[in-house]
Design a protein around this motif. Sequence first.
Motif, PDB file in Angstrom:
ATOM      1  N   UNK A 314     -18.611 -17.484  26.641  1.00 13.01           N
ATOM      2  CA  UNK A 314     -18.469 -17.007  25.261  1.00 13.01           C
ATOM      3  C   UNK A 314     -18.261 -18.248  24.416  1.00 13.01           C
ATOM      4  N   UNK A 315     -18.956 -18.335  23.296  1.00 13.05           N
ATOM      5  CA  UNK A 315     -18.890 -19.540  22.464  1.00 13.05           C
ATOM      6  C   UNK A 315     -18.430 -19.170  21.057  1.00 13.05           C
ATOM      7  N   UNK A 316     -17.541 -20.002  20.525  1.00 13.02           N
ATOM      8  CA  UNK A 316     -17.047 -19.827  19.162  1.00 13.02           C
ATOM      9  C   UNK A 316     -17.741 -20.815  18.243  1.00 13.02           C
ATOM     10  N   UNK A 317     -18.275 -20.295  17.144  1.00 12.90           N
ATOM     11  CA  UNK A 317     -18.760 -21.133  16.041  1.00 12.90           C
ATOM     12  C   UNK A 317     -18.055 -20.581  14.804  1.00 12.90           C
ATOM     13  N   UNK A 318     -18.765 -19.981  13.874  1.00  9.03           N
ATOM     14  CA  UNK A 318     -18.112 -19.185  12.836  1.00  9.03           C
ATOM     15  C   UNK A 318     -18.188 -17.721  13.200  1.00  9.03           C
ATOM     16  N   UNK A 319     -18.466 -17.417  14.452  1.00 11.59           N
ATOM     17  CA  UNK A 319     -18.604 -16.090  15.033  1.00 11.59           C
ATOM     18  C   UNK A 319     -18.519 -16.286  16.538  1.00 11.59           C
ATOM     19  N   UNK A 320     -18.528 -15.192  17.283  1.00  8.34           N
ATOM     20  CA  UNK A 320     -18.466 -15.248  18.743  1.00  8.34           C
ATOM     21  C   UNK A 320     -19.823 -14.910  19.337  1.00  8.34           C
ATOM     22  N   UNK A 321     -20.272 -15.734  20.269  1.00 13.01           N
ATOM     23  CA  UNK A 321     -21.555 -15.531  20.946  1.00 13.01           C
ATOM     24  C   UNK A 321     -21.315 -15.030  22.366  1.00 13.01           C
ATOM     25  N   UNK A 322     -21.953 -13.919  22.715  1.00  9.71           N
ATOM     26  CA  UNK A 322     -21.902 -13.362  24.070  1.00  9.71           C
ATOM     27  C   UNK A 322     -23.091 -13.921  24.857  1.00  9.71           C
ATOM     28  N   UNK A 323     -22.815 -14.690  25.948  1.00 11.13           N
ATOM     29  CA  UNK A 323     -23.847 -15.503  26.560  1.00 11.13           C
ATOM     30  C   UNK A 323     -24.140 -15.153  28.027  1.00 11.13           C
ATOM     31  N   UNK A 324     -23.705 -13.975  28.501  1.00  9.45           N
ATOM     32  CA  UNK A 324     -23.773 -13.711  29.928  1.00  9.45           C
ATOM     33  C   UNK A 324     -25.003 -13.004  30.446  1.00  9.45           C
ATOM     34  N   UNK A 325     -25.905 -12.541  29.583  1.00  7.75           N
ATOM     35  CA  UNK A 325     -26.979 -11.639  30.017  1.00  7.75           C
ATOM     36  C   UNK A 325     -28.298 -12.365  30.265  1.00  7.75           C
ATOM     37  N   UNK A 326     -29.016 -11.906  31.273  1.00  4.98           N
ATOM     38  CA  UNK A 326     -30.396 -12.339  31.498  1.00  4.98           C
ATOM     39  C   UNK A 326     -31.316 -11.774  30.415  1.00  4.98           C
ATOM     40  N   UNK A 327     -32.453 -12.446  30.231  1.00  2.91           N
ATOM     41  CA  UNK A 327     -33.509 -11.867  29.415  1.00  2.91           C
ATOM     42  C   UNK A 327     -33.991 -10.563  30.024  1.00  2.91           C
ATOM     43  N   UNK A 328     -34.527  -9.686  29.167  1.00  3.23           N
ATOM     44  CA  UNK A 328     -34.978  -8.395  29.670  1.00  3.23           C
ATOM     45  C   UNK A 328     -35.857  -7.672  28.678  1.00  3.23           C
ATOM     46  N   UNK A 329     -36.266  -6.485  29.063  1.00  6.44           N
ATOM     47  CA  UNK A 329     -37.218  -5.697  28.284  1.00  6.44           C
ATOM     48  C   UNK A 329     -36.591  -5.178  26.984  1.00  6.44           C
ATOM     49  N   UNK A 330     -37.413  -4.505  26.173  1.00 12.45           N
ATOM     50  CA  UNK A 330     -37.028  -4.112  24.808  1.00 12.45           C
ATOM     51  C   UNK A 330     -35.748  -3.299  24.787  1.00 12.45           C
ATOM     52  N   UNK A 331     -35.594  -2.323  25.684  1.00  9.83           N
ATOM     53  CA  UNK A 331     -34.400  -1.486  25.608  1.00  9.83           C
ATOM     54  C   UNK A 331     -33.143  -2.256  25.970  1.00  9.83           C
ATOM     55  N   UNK A 332     -33.277  -3.346  26.741  1.00 15.18           N
ATOM     56  CA  UNK A 332     -32.114  -4.187  27.047  1.00 15.18           C
ATOM     57  C   UNK A 332     -31.707  -5.021  25.836  1.00 15.18           C
TER      58      UNK A 332
END
Length: 457
Positions: A314-332
Amino acid sequence: MSNQLSATGDDAPIENRAQLIGVFEKGNKPPADWRIGTEHEKFVYRLADHRAPTYEEPGGIRDLLKGMEAYGWEPVYEGGNVIALKGADGAISLEPAGQFELSGGALDTIHQTCAESNRHLVQCREVGERLGLGFLSLGFWPDKARADLPVMPKGRYVIMRAHMPRVGKLGLDMMLRTCTIQTNLDYASEADMVHKFRVSMALQPLATALFANSPFTEGRPNGFKSFRSHIWTDTDPARTGTLPFVFEDGFGFERYADYALDVPMYFVYRDGKYIDAAGLSFRDFLAGRLSVLPGEKPKLGDWKDHLSTAFPEVRLKGYLEMRGADGGRWDRICALPAFWVGLLYDDIALDAAWELVKGWSHADHDRLRTEVPRLGLQAASPNGGTLQDLARTVLDIADKGLARRARLNKMGDSEQGFLNPLREIAESGLTNADRMLALYNGEWGGDVSRIYAAESY
């Protein structure tokens, strides 16, 4: 990875520590102003032979960027090359080997996020059909070696490619062979940021498990559900990981700034060029002792650039970034913001999620970070049972959080439906990685090239 797009005030010299912390403080927003930003990457390939196209070749990545201009996207140049686009739906950028990324706008609802992603993918398909290009929705190239992949003409990537092998074995794979989906979310105050950071850091392995989508390397199973996630464990320990201090007393904006100051630098951007500062200290830069720019002190934009070169879960800038997910199809792409918004943008849900994880030890966090890339939902939960059991509970919390948000589309539908793909995974215990492995060992007959027909947008 961020593009070099300056914001107002970035040229201001840094004169005191308060300016460093101020970047985070400016992120404080009342709940009515909280927004959702979604980023997603995909692999680009030639329809004819599944080859990854170069930047320069006819019908390659440069022509793909140029083709997108027909939809109102404006080019961003570096060294005379179009390396990004900006427009009403955010920005389009290139990852090191030509992975095509949309960094979407700051939107109010997941309905809007899903519509934005759909517009982008329609544009990609239309331009791709003209150029003979396809787009693959995975977390890791299933059949490409590093040597099979091109390199995009971006200065920061030249510096990173040289530095990565000095600090880890898999950093070049991170750069060249991975894709992700990310969600960026707001906070109301420092205390709210801390609460959200702790919950999202603890549950990031669960997101990794639910979105696991990278089980193949160079045509064969690699022994992982999310090899993309595993890669981050051997990329650069000085700028990755689960950040144990997040769960300690006294965590806040200042503590994160201290962490970021201790992250080694990559570069400084001056006069349209990237200056190699890999391994050097931002603290030295603040003191005017940076060897590559002797006597010069940083600007606020340099600090923002530097924050973008830390890669924790998880990364802090001026907001929080959730960074744990693999790339995936449209519904993901729609499911990831639904998952995190349901948990983090409703106080009742946020407190309920914290109750689940507040007793976890540093050892629990470390074990999950290590085991989940291989075991996925079958990893043991610190609460007993498996992550599959935990997923059901957490998804129920997220669902109720979305219900209380009550953001409806024109048809009267809430945002809860975007969780359906994750509910199916949690009930079955089968991630997309599990499903593809079963196809590989069955219907595909060990031919991983079948993945292009199955997993393209």
